[in-house]
Scaffold this motif. Sequence first.
Motif, PDB file in Angstrom:
ATOM      1  N   GLY A 133       0.807  -1.207   0.000  1.00 37.86           N
ATOM      2  CA  GLY A 133       0.000   0.000   0.000  1.00 37.86           C
ATOM      3  C   GLY A 133       0.847   1.267   0.000  1.00 37.86           C
ATOM      4  N   HIS A 134       0.179   2.402  -0.204  1.00 41.73           N
ATOM      5  CA  HIS A 134       0.876   3.695  -0.275  1.00 41.73           C
ATOM      6  C   HIS A 134       1.680   3.998   0.987  1.00 41.73           C
ATOM      7  CE1 HIS A 134      -0.597   4.948  -4.070  1.00 41.73           C
ATOM      8  NE2 HIS A 134      -1.855   5.149  -3.716  1.00 41.73           N
ATOM      9  N   VAL A 135       1.123   3.690   2.156  1.00 42.16           N
ATOM     10  CA  VAL A 135       1.822   4.017   3.405  1.00 42.16           C
ATOM     11  C   VAL A 135       3.140   3.253   3.503  1.00 42.16           C
ATOM     12  CG1 VAL A 135       1.719   3.750   5.923  1.00 42.16           C
ATOM     13  CG2 VAL A 135      -0.217   4.737   4.687  1.00 42.16           C
ATOM     14  N   LEU A 136       3.143   2.003   3.079  1.00 39.88           N
ATOM     15  CA  LEU A 136       4.385   1.227   3.124  1.00 39.88           C
ATOM     16  C   LEU A 136       5.390   1.754   2.101  1.00 39.88           C
ATOM     17  CD1 LEU A 136       5.891  -0.983   4.497  1.00 39.88           C
ATOM     18  CD2 LEU A 136       4.728  -2.672   3.058  1.00 39.88           C
ATOM     19  N   GLN A 137       4.928   2.236   0.964  1.00 37.81           N
ATOM     20  CA  GLN A 137       5.834   2.857  -0.002  1.00 37.81           C
ATOM     21  C   GLN A 137       6.494   4.092   0.614  1.00 37.81           C
ATOM     22  OE1 GLN A 137       4.531   3.407  -4.081  1.00 37.81           O
ATOM     23  NE2 GLN A 137       5.561   5.397  -4.236  1.00 37.81           N
ATOM     24  N   ILE A 138       5.708   4.881   1.325  1.00 41.81           N
ATOM     25  CA  ILE A 138       6.239   6.102   1.937  1.00 41.81           C
ATOM     26  C   ILE A 138       7.236   5.774   3.050  1.00 41.81           C
ATOM     27  CG2 ILE A 138       5.604   8.099   3.362  1.00 41.81           C
ATOM     28  CD1 ILE A 138       2.958   8.129   1.687  1.00 41.81           C
ATOM     29  N   ILE A 139       6.865   4.851   3.942  1.00 40.86           N
ATOM     30  CA  ILE A 139       7.757   4.499   5.049  1.00 40.86           C
ATOM     31  C   ILE A 139       9.060   3.911   4.524  1.00 40.86           C
ATOM     32  CG2 ILE A 139       8.037   2.928   7.017  1.00 40.86           C
ATOM     33  CD1 ILE A 139       5.047   3.309   7.577  1.00 40.86           C
ATOM     34  N   SER A 140       8.981   3.154   3.431  1.00 38.31           N
ATOM     35  CA  SER A 140      10.202   2.573   2.853  1.00 38.31           C
ATOM     36  C   SER A 140      10.996   3.594   2.044  1.00 38.31           C
ATOM     37  CB  SER A 140       9.843   1.384   1.957  1.00 38.31           C
ATOM     38  OG  SER A 140       9.238   1.815   0.746  1.00 38.31           O
ATOM     39  N   ASN A 141      10.516   4.839   2.017  1.00 38.46           N
ATOM     40  CA  ASN A 141      11.144   5.920   1.259  1.00 38.46           C
ATOM     41  C   ASN A 141      11.276   5.570  -0.225  1.00 38.46           C
ATOM     42  OD1 ASN A 141      12.136   8.605   1.397  1.00 38.46           O
ATOM     43  ND2 ASN A 141      14.244   7.880   1.213  1.00 38.46           N
ATOM     44  N   GLY A 142      10.223   4.949  -0.738  1.00 37.59           N
ATOM     45  CA  GLY A 142      10.175   4.643  -2.155  1.00 37.59           C
ATOM     46  C   GLY A 142      10.846   3.360  -2.577  1.00 37.59           C
ATOM     47  N   ARG A 143      11.438   2.634  -1.633  1.00 37.51           N
ATOM     48  CA  ARG A 143      12.081   1.372  -1.994  1.00 37.51           C
ATOM     49  C   ARG A 143      11.058   0.314  -2.407  1.00 37.51           C
ATOM     50  NH1 ARG A 143      15.589   3.994   1.141  1.00 37.51           N
ATOM     51  NH2 ARG A 143      17.811   3.446   1.182  1.00 37.51           N
ATOM     52  N   LEU A 144       9.926   0.288  -1.731  1.00 34.52           N
ATOM     53  CA  LEU A 144       8.840  -0.615  -2.085  1.00 34.52           C
ATOM     54  C   LEU A 144       7.776   0.174  -2.849  1.00 34.52           C
ATOM     55  CD1 LEU A 144       8.459  -2.599   1.270  1.00 34.52           C
ATOM     56  CD2 LEU A 144      10.142  -2.887  -0.574  1.00 34.52           C
ATOM     57  N   LYS A 145       7.029  -0.511  -3.704  1.00 35.39           N
ATOM     58  CA  LYS A 145       6.091   0.166  -4.599  1.00 35.39           C
ATOM     59  C   LYS A 145       4.658  -0.295  -4.363  1.00 35.39           C
ATOM     60  CE  LYS A 145       9.638   2.054  -6.644  1.00 35.39           C
ATOM     61  NZ  LYS A 145       9.973   3.477  -6.367  1.00 35.39           N
ATOM     62  N   SER A 146       3.745   0.660  -4.345  1.00 35.19           N
ATOM     63  CA  SER A 146       2.321   0.330  -4.306  1.00 35.19           C
ATOM     64  C   SER A 146       1.829   0.258  -5.746  1.00 35.19           C
ATOM     65  CB  SER A 146       1.538   1.386  -3.515  1.00 35.19           C
ATOM     66  OG  SER A 146       1.744   2.674  -4.048  1.00 35.19           O
ATOM     67  N   ALA A 147       1.539  -0.936  -6.206  1.00 31.97           N
ATOM     68  CA  ALA A 147       1.201  -1.143  -7.615  1.00 31.97           C
ATOM     69  C   ALA A 147      -0.256  -0.799  -7.897  1.00 31.97           C
ATOM     70  CB  ALA A 147       1.475  -2.588  -8.017  1.00 31.97           C
ATOM     71  N   GLU A 148      -0.486  -0.256  -9.090  1.00 29.70           N
ATOM     72  CA  GLU A 148      -1.851   0.009  -9.531  1.00 29.70           C
ATOM     73  C   GLU A 148      -2.489  -1.296 -10.020  1.00 29.70           C
ATOM     74  OE1 GLU A 148      -2.020   4.566 -11.035  1.00 29.70           O
ATOM     75  OE2 GLU A 148      -0.926   3.176 -12.352  1.00 29.70           O
ATOM     76  N   HIS A 149      -3.762  -1.448  -9.705  1.00 28.17           N
ATOM     77  CA  HIS A 149      -4.481  -2.654 -10.119  1.00 28.17           C
ATOM     78  C   HIS A 149      -5.945  -2.311 -10.371  1.00 28.17           C
ATOM     79  CE1 HIS A 149      -4.387  -2.308  -5.710  1.00 28.17           C
ATOM     80  NE2 HIS A 149      -5.552  -2.938  -5.676  1.00 28.17           N
ATOM     81  N   ARG A 150      -6.661  -3.233 -10.995  1.00 26.14           N
ATOM     82  CA  ARG A 150      -8.079  -3.055 -11.297  1.00 26.14           C
ATOM     83  C   ARG A 150      -8.742  -4.420 -11.329  1.00 26.14           C
ATOM     84  NH1 ARG A 150      -8.202  -1.631 -17.866  1.00 26.14           N
ATOM     85  NH2 ARG A 150      -7.723  -3.772 -18.561  1.00 26.14           N
ATOM     86  N   VAL A 151     -10.069  -4.422 -11.483  1.00 26.94           N
ATOM     87  CA  VAL A 151     -10.820  -5.675 -11.575  1.00 26.94           C
ATOM     88  C   VAL A 151     -11.733  -5.618 -12.793  1.00 26.94           C
ATOM     89  CG1 VAL A 151     -12.520  -7.179 -10.472  1.00 26.94           C
ATOM     90  CG2 VAL A 151     -10.768  -6.057  -9.073  1.00 26.94           C
ATOM     91  N   VAL A 152     -11.622  -6.628 -13.654  1.00 25.12           N
ATOM     92  CA  VAL A 152     -12.545  -6.753 -14.783  1.00 25.12           C
ATOM     93  C   VAL A 152     -13.670  -7.715 -14.399  1.00 25.12           C
ATOM     94  CG1 VAL A 152     -10.787  -6.232 -16.519  1.00 25.12           C
ATOM     95  CG2 VAL A 152     -11.162  -8.613 -15.820  1.00 25.12           C
ATOM     96  N   THR A 153     -14.748  -7.659 -15.145  1.00 31.69           N
ATOM     97  CA  THR A 153     -15.927  -8.461 -14.825  1.00 31.69           C
ATOM     98  C   THR A 153     -15.978  -9.727 -15.683  1.00 31.69           C
ATOM     99  OG1 THR A 153     -17.278  -7.182 -16.364  1.00 31.69           O
ATOM    100  CG2 THR A 153     -17.207  -6.447 -14.070  1.00 31.69           C
ATOM    101  N   ASN A 154     -16.961 -10.562 -15.385  1.00 24.74           N
ATOM    102  CA  ASN A 154     -17.095 -11.846 -16.067  1.00 24.74           C
ATOM    103  C   ASN A 154     -18.515 -11.944 -16.648  1.00 24.74           C
ATOM    104  OD1 ASN A 154     -17.661 -14.825 -16.354  1.00 24.74           O
ATOM    105  ND2 ASN A 154     -15.573 -14.947 -15.593  1.00 24.74           N
ATOM    106  N   PRO A 155     -18.663 -12.381 -17.895  1.00 23.89           N
ATOM    107  CA  PRO A 155     -20.001 -12.405 -18.499  1.00 23.89           C
ATOM    108  C   PRO A 155     -20.883 -13.570 -18.034  1.00 23.89           C
ATOM    109  CG  PRO A 155     -18.385 -13.235 -20.051  1.00 23.89           C
ATOM    110  CD  PRO A 155     -17.615 -12.767 -18.857  1.00 23.89           C
TER     111      PRO A 155
END
Length: 340
Positions: free
Chosen positions: A254-276
């Motif tokens: 998450g973003h907070v862990l990215q900040i505490i790690s001073n940018g060493r770790l990354k909060s990745a963007e993600h999404r969810v697609v649906t199913n027909p």
Amino acid sequence: MEKLISSRRNLKSVPESYILPPEIRPGNTVFPLCNIIPVIDLGGDHLACDGAKITDELVKASQEFGFFQLINHGVSENLMQDVLKVANEFFQLPADDKDRFYSEDPRQSCRLYTSIDYVQEKVHYWRDNLRHPCHPLQEHVQFWPEKPTQYREVIGKYSIEVRRISLFLLDLICKGLGLESGYFENELSQVQSMTINHYPPCPDPSLTLGLPKHSDVGLLTILLQGDIPGLQVLKDGQWLAVEPLPNAFVVNIGHVLQIISNGRLKSAEHRVVTNPKVARTTVGSFILPSPDSYIESAKALTNNCYPQLYRTFVYKDFLHAYIADTSNGIPPLERYKLQH
């Protein structure tokens, strides 16, 4: 309750209010399942024999992807199946049983809703969501749904297990980053929230999304996604479909862990697609700081070569800004970056 997408039975087409603008529609939703997202094995003997290797794998995955899958984590297969079962059963309940939890007020503790701001947003997303706090368990469980009858027992037991795993992973991250043991204990990991996501079958998945592109706000998210794909991670400008592995958890930074790690770790963007054809139900656990806690880059990770990247802030202020910024399409960490 009529606003819940799961309450709209036998839809033959996507309602106009759920059709995304062309530029952000998923279009072709048939993405090959990705097998390059790291898989970390926490098997007892494996961990005892080579804990340093696992710690390195964990940190590397958190740096390169911000996502990984976790296997042999110690949570029983039976409990994981029971969790998905009661989660599904909740959304199959009659409307009267769910009605008391429906609210558009984000301050409500145990809340059922379909969109974060249904009235104000221009387009809705194809998901219904039940969210509630779960730590300490004895302070919250009495406000959870009483139906299905096993909900409180099963989700309560599960919340304890995934919290244990989350804190264990955070301790490994401490070691991997060179932080003092227990750095993430107390107020930084005081809050745990559970979210039950339900994505009904969608007549045309190319027009809408279950969840839009986003990153999580807290420290760590553990997702039980079952065996139906739908989660996608953005890596190097491409969407990668996260392959459901048997009895695995999907973990993301998450973003907070990215900040505490001073940018060493990354909060990745993600999404969810649906199913027909089929509904998809997932269960997420979020480890979050207490509202009044101060968030800053760890001093041990800043120096002349690695200056502090983000300014210090109070977590509840960050939450308010996050909601406003994401709704306006502004990267949530942009306002917190320090200029060098």
